[in-house]
Design a protein around this motif. Structure first.
Motif, PDB file in Angstrom:
ATOM      1  N   TRP A  57       0.741  -1.137  -0.055  1.00  0.00           N
ATOM      2  CA  TRP A  57      -0.132   0.130  -0.029  1.00  0.00           C
ATOM      3  C   TRP A  57       0.915   1.224  -0.121  1.00  0.00           C
ATOM      4  O   TRP A  57       0.485   2.401  -0.397  1.00  0.00           O
ATOM      5  CB  TRP A  57      -0.862  -0.014   1.060  1.00  0.00           C
ATOM      6  N   THR A  65       1.660   1.776  -3.825  1.00  0.00           N
ATOM      7  CA  THR A  65       0.616   2.480  -4.346  1.00  0.00           C
ATOM      8  C   THR A  65       0.278   3.610  -4.008  1.00  0.00           C
ATOM      9  O   THR A  65       0.041   4.713  -4.928  1.00  0.00           O
ATOM     10  CB  THR A  65      -0.906   1.654  -3.986  1.00  0.00           C
ATOM     11  N   TRP A  66       0.538   3.904  -2.762  1.00  0.00           N
ATOM     12  CA  TRP A  66       0.181   5.637  -2.278  1.00  0.00           C
ATOM     13  C   TRP A  66       1.480   6.361  -2.804  1.00  0.00           C
ATOM     14  O   TRP A  66       1.141   7.632  -3.428  1.00  0.00           O
ATOM     15  CB  TRP A  66       0.327   5.472  -0.784  1.00  0.00           C
ATOM     16  N   TRP A 104       0.649   7.357  -6.177  1.00  0.00           N
ATOM     17  CA  TRP A 104      -0.422   8.531  -6.307  1.00  0.00           C
ATOM     18  C   TRP A 104       0.142   9.819  -5.864  1.00  0.00           C
ATOM     19  O   TRP A 104       0.093  11.150  -6.534  1.00  0.00           O
ATOM     20  CB  TRP A 104      -1.510   7.913  -5.202  1.00  0.00           C
ATOM     21  N   GLY A 120       5.641   8.226   2.167  1.00  0.00           N
ATOM     22  CA  GLY A 120       5.352   6.792   1.656  1.00  0.00           C
ATOM     23  C   GLY A 120       5.730   5.946   3.062  1.00  0.00           C
ATOM     24  O   GLY A 120       5.050   4.920   3.486  1.00  0.00           O
ATOM     25  N   LEU A 155       3.762   6.613   6.094  1.00  0.00           N
ATOM     26  CA  LEU A 155       2.548   5.964   5.846  1.00  0.00           C
ATOM     27  C   LEU A 155       2.673   4.395   5.960  1.00  0.00           C
ATOM     28  O   LEU A 155       1.563   3.798   6.690  1.00  0.00           O
ATOM     29  CB  LEU A 155       1.773   6.240   4.446  1.00  0.00           C
ATOM     30  N   THR A 199      -4.597  10.663   4.223  1.00  0.00           N
ATOM     31  CA  THR A 199      -4.486  10.714   2.576  1.00  0.00           C
ATOM     32  C   THR A 199      -4.788   9.492   1.942  1.00  0.00           C
ATOM     33  O   THR A 199      -4.658   9.117   0.681  1.00  0.00           O
ATOM     34  CB  THR A 199      -3.229  11.376   1.995  1.00  0.00           C
ATOM     35  N   PHE A 200      -4.493   8.496   2.534  1.00  0.00           N
ATOM     36  CA  PHE A 200      -4.667   7.060   2.324  1.00  0.00           C
ATOM     37  C   PHE A 200      -6.218   6.428   2.142  1.00  0.00           C
ATOM     38  O   PHE A 200      -6.889   5.911   2.895  1.00  0.00           O
ATOM     39  CB  PHE A 200      -4.080   6.160   3.326  1.00  0.00           C
ATOM     40  N   ILE A 243      -6.357   6.618  -4.416  1.00  0.00           N
ATOM     41  CA  ILE A 243      -4.985   6.325  -4.470  1.00  0.00           C
ATOM     42  C   ILE A 243      -4.752   4.937  -5.646  1.00  0.00           C
ATOM     43  O   ILE A 243      -3.652   4.865  -5.946  1.00  0.00           O
ATOM     44  CB  ILE A 243      -4.161   5.944  -3.517  1.00  0.00           C
TER      45      ILE A 243
END
Lengths: 640, 354
Positions: A621, A624-625, A628, B48, B51, B90-91, B95
């Motif tokens: 993920w 993926t982020w 984006w 990232g 996150l 923002t996740f 996305i």
């Protein structure tokens, strides 16, 4: 209480015995508040001039020396009404700031009871707000005894607002609900006639509605009931007369733009239903989607709970921006679609099934929506999710971009009944805000919907998983048939649930409905170590109750050789521990592995594995982020 | 064919040949494409990683991670969003795959404020662009290899100029977003659609307003683009003068400048369409996640390439009209000679050719 259940071919003809003695032969309901209305709409001025005659009968055990009426539209007269004050708490500034011409009013010209014109006074039985003008009281010269009747005549003028609470007009589109002075409900404890509140809907007695509506000639009219006649008046107007027995409200719509479609619902064991759809021209091509969803509701609700008894239903596709979508009225409801409505996304199906479903929970089983809105909204949300799962799976997540116009369907994300259908996410954030048993009009307005709709649907689904669908269905069917055309309370449902299930479910209703505790069970510890001396693995599993609420749960431990151990924990203590000595090492442990307790607010902590994949998942993920975020940078790169 | 028709044809071929020339210049310097791509990755990666930590902590050693690794665990995702803050907010599903560019473009066109946690990264990205733009433009203007020292020397020469230019451009864009966007979408759109009961009509009104706003953005964009071109090719120091020169160029060659702009926009749209067809969903797992990432990165590389071709083709157009290909007024920067060269003295002149 004696009941007479006349169930024939699935059609419910159940009425309470004391009522049946008074009601007309063949009546489904007490019909103690019947309205004959004549109303004229002036679209240019947006006014309605109306006269109504109410044939009211006191079906309580007490005499009354007064009458109480709702004047709902006065809630939108100014910003001092209780509705507006509550709406402001929930963030409805835009509705409060409207110019006077966009607001509403309902002014009584006269009220006469048994031929005598009587004065009236505004009262505020709910919150004492003297600025609220949504309820009036009329003192009677002589009390109406139990079984007595009153002939009431009212004339009024109302101003149609730009839509508030699904009621109003935009351009030539009119949707008119709660549009006439309406009697409250007299109960043994007195009048139940709440002011109009922002988080609640309505409550009224059953009767026959015979309504003549005068609108511009050529305009299409949809209304509660069947059209009895249509007469051109020669002055550019036409009068449409609609009539319906055994309903507790009447709503209507008119517009020159509707496109009309008709189909008939047919079923092997349920009575046929004529379906009339008034569709916006821009939604041509979506008619079958509306019909299919209505059919799904009539079919599944009919099979699960009891048949739809009216033989006809009108589906209104509201005009864009009318704000009238997604609302139920007897034999008529508003759906809601979009110009671009992608396939595979249950819209308009979701809202159509829901509002069609209200014909059952609200229309037939007519609980007090001021006080226990969850009895219909929650039951219906649960039922909607179940029907959608049956008829419209898969159902994908969609989002809209570019001003909310352009849809995008996420084929990777299928909406599930258990969580999204029950709207668990919405409940999670509001879980502690109100005990559900609190009268709905006293809920904290910003979160009232989450408790009313979401929590109820989630605990009903939990009950389904706890008891099994067959048992829950029997509970719901019994409750439906026992309380059809009557006004049940939560205690009535609890009693039926206990009776039919053969179990005392009080503990569950105490937790889920009477309290505001939250459920959260989790695996706190999973350890499996090799004992070299015995060449065995010692496994320890600690399960914890993080929330205050209590629910019996299973604990499932799986070992690397595929064997399992399943434990039953009453869930009462704050924690419990299980120990195993086995040849195989433990692999994972899950509390509530079948996810019976859908009310559990944090299901992620319900499991532990000794080979976690959080690293892999988080990496995936993150990647993926990051892509984006790079695209975001490139998009902003336009400016440099 | 009439004379006018012939001119139109020539102009069209002129645009095409400029675009091809620009594409050649960009493709001939792949290190710039990959350098810009790498910069975007480097800027996005730290957040990232943050996150990733949030997700990993949320999933812990639960079985929810299995579903999240295999596809989308939407139930866990909702739980996560309920509990998270900062970059975690923002996740969101947008996305995933092609929804990402759709949402980003939509947010810009609807003037949706940037998440606070992303602002610093976006600002850093814009500053980095200002830093490297001089080198990039210089490289494309010369249309031949300039080597790293010369590239960075040009970056240095134009950094403050482009920073000033960027400030002026930012002011222009701010005016557009603050006032024009507000006027169009907060005032005009609601007024025009207030009593509109037909969604389709409202959509077309909004689409029309998007086009108006996009045209205004493009107008500023094209002038600023040619300001940069003229600043580099003509070694201009005054950025106000460069903007005036850029505007003059666009005004004197409107068909070519706008035509090339449209052509480049179509190329960008083609890149988007290609990504729409190839965008990875959430089903990639295990080593497959790297394949999905590679596809997404190929798209980012294509976007970088398209953006650079945008600039290079505009340089090519300018040089085809007001200069000659490869002309740049700024003398080519050379790396300093190492001290040993100075000690040995100048190299002997090569023997004359016979």
């Amino acid at each position: 209480m004696i009941e007479r259940l006349l169930v024939s071919g699935g059609v419910i003809l159940a009425v309470a015995a004391p009522v049946a003695q008074e009601a007309a032969p063949g009546a489904l309901s007490p019909r103690n508040a019947s309205y004959t209305i004549a109303a004229r709409l002036d679209p240019a001025r947006r006014t309605i001039d109306g006269t109504e005659r109410i044939a009211w009968r006191n079906i309580t055990a007490s005499a009354t020396g007064e009458l109480q009426f709702h004047l709902y539209w006065n809630a939108w007269r100014d910003t001092r009404s209780s509705w507006m004050r509550e709406r402001l708490l929930a963030g409805g500034r835009d509705l409060a700031d409207r110019p006077p011409q966009d607001r509403a009013s309902m002014d009584i010209s006269s009220i006469a009871v048994n031929g005598t014109t009587l004065p009236f006074t505004y009262i505020a039985p709910g919150d004492g707000n003297t600025d609220d003008r949504t309820v009036i009281r009329v003192a009677l010269p002589a009390a109406v005894p139990p079984g007595g009747a009153a002939d009431i005549r009212v004339t009024w003028r109302a101003h149609v607002p730009r839509t508030y609470a699904r009621t109003g007009a935009i351009a030539d589109y009119f949707f008119l609900a709660q549009w006439f002075p309406k009697l409250g409900v007299l109960q043994d404890t007195g009048w139940n006639c709440h002011q109009f509140h922002a988080a609640t809907e309505f409550f009224s007695d059953f009767g026959t509605y015979d309504v003549s509506l005068t609108v511009p000639d050529g305009w299409i009219v949809g209304a509660t009931g069947r059209e009895q006649s249509r007469k051109a008046n020669g002055d550019g107007t036409a009068t449409h007369r609609y009539r319906q027995d055994d309903v507790h409200d009447f709503a209507w719509t008119t517009s020159p733009d509707y496109v009309e479609f008709r189909q008939t619902f047919r079923h092997a064991t349920l009575p046929a239903v004529e379906m009339r759809l008034l569709l916006q021209p821009e939604h041509k091509g979506q008619e079958q989607r509306h019909f299919d969803a209505t059919i799904a509701a009539l079919r599944y609700y009919g099979e699960w709970y009891g048949a739809y008894p009216y033989g006809h239903v009108t589906v209104i596709d509201p005009a864009w921006q009318s704000g009238a979508g997604g609302m139920e009225y007897p034999t008529l409801f508003t759906a809601g679609s979009r110009w671009m409505a992608p396939r595979g996304v249950a819209s308009p199906e979701g809202v159509t099934v829901h509002e069609a479903g209200h014909q059952f929970w609200y229309g037939i089983v007519a609980n007090n929506e001021f006080e226990h809105a969850w009895l219909d909204e929650g039951f219906n949300t649960f039922s909607t999710a179940r029907a959608i799962e049956q008829a419209f799976t898969p159902n994908y997540l969609a989002e809209r971009y570019f001003g909310g116009f352009v849809p995008w369907v996420f084929r990777d994300i299928a909406i599930s009944r258990a969580t999204d259908g029950n709207r668990l996410g919405g409940y999670r954030s509001a879980a502690r805000m109100d005990a559900q048993i609190t009268p709905t009009f006293r809920y904290w307005p910003p979160t009232a919907g989450a408790i009313t709709y979401n929590k109820t649907a989630t605990w009903l689904h939990t009950l389904e998983r706890l008891l099994g669908w067959d048992t829950l269905q029997t509970i719901m069917t019994t409750y439906f048939q026992r309380w059809a055309f009557r006004h049940p309370t939560p205690e009535d449902f609890f009693a039926v649930a206990n009776e039919v299930s053969g179990r005392d479910l009080t503990w569950f209703f105490d937790e889920a409905v009477r309290g505001s505790h939250v459920f959260d069970y989790g695996i706190q510890l999973l350890r499996s170590e090799h004992d070299r001396e015995r060449d065995r693995h010692d496994t320890v599993v600690a399960v914890r109750r993080y929330g205050e609420a209590i629910f019996p749960v299973d604990v499932l431990v799986t070992f690397e050789d595929g064997s399992t151990a399943r434990e039953r924990w009453d869930g009462r203590d704050r924690w419990t521990m299980y120990r195993y000595t086995r040849a195989a090492k433990a692999k994972q442990a899950v509390v509530d592995p079948d996810r019976v307790l859908l009310l559990d607010l944090n299901y992620t902590n319900n499991s532990r594995t000794l080979v976690p994949r959080a690293g892999e998942a988080s990496r995936k993920w993150m990647l993926t982020w990051v892509a984006w975020a790079q695209d975001l940078l490139m998009t902003y790169g336009f400016f440099v | 064919m009439t004379e006018a028709g012939g001119q139109r044809l020539e102009a069209r071929f002129g645009i095409l040949s400029c675009w091809r020339d620009g594409a050649r210049r960009v493709t001939g310097a792949p290190s710039i494409v990959f350098g810009v791509w790498a910069l975007s990755l480097l800027l996005a990666l730290p957040l990232g990683v943050v996150l990733r930590g949030l997700i990993r902590d949320s999933l812990g050693s639960s079985l929810a991670a299995d579903a999240a690794a295999e596809g989308v665990n939407y139930d866990w995702w909702n739980e996560f969003l309920q509990a998270t803050g900062g970059i975690g907010t923002t996740f969101v599903p947008s996305i995933i795959g092609f929804a990402a560019p759709l949402r980003n473009l939509s947010d810009v066109m609807d003037n949706v404020p940037l998440a606070a946690t992303l602002t610093s990264v976006v600002v850093a990205w814009l500053v980095v662009w200002a830093l490297i733009a001089g080198g990039v433009f210089d490289r494309y203007a010369r249309a031949r290899t300039t080597h790293t020292p010369a590239f960075f020397a040009a970056c240095g020469v134009f950094f403050f100029r482009f920073l000033r230019l960027g400030a002026i451009a930012a002011f222009a864009y701010w005016l557009l977003f603050r006032f024009v966007h507000g006027w169009l979408f907060v005032s005009v759109y609601p007024r025009w659609t207030r009593d509109l009961p037909v969604e389709r009509d409202a959509f077309f009104i909004r689409l029309g307003l998007y086009l108006v706003f996009a045209a205004l953005l493009a107008l500023v964009n094209i002038v600023i683009d040619y300001a940069k071109v003229r600043a580099v090719v003509e070694d201009r120091r005054s950025m106000i003068g460069a903007i005036a020169a850029g505007a003059r160029f666009v005004a004197r060659h409107p068909r070519a400048a706008v035509g090339l702009y449209v052509l480049n926009t179509l190329v960008f749209v083609a890149v988007l369409v290609a990504y729409r067809l190839a965008a990875p969903g959430a089903e990639w797992r295990g080593p497959g996640m790297w394949v999905a990432f590679a596809i997404a990165q190929a798209y980012i590389v294509a976007r970088v390439w398209a953006k650079l071709v945008f600039a290079a083709s505009q340089i090519a157009l300018f040089q085809s009209r007001l200069a000659h290909a490869g002309y740049a007024a700024l003398p080519e920067q050379r790396a300093l000679e190492p001290p040993i060269v100075e000690a040995l003295g100048p190299a002997p002149a090569p023997p004359p050719r016979v």
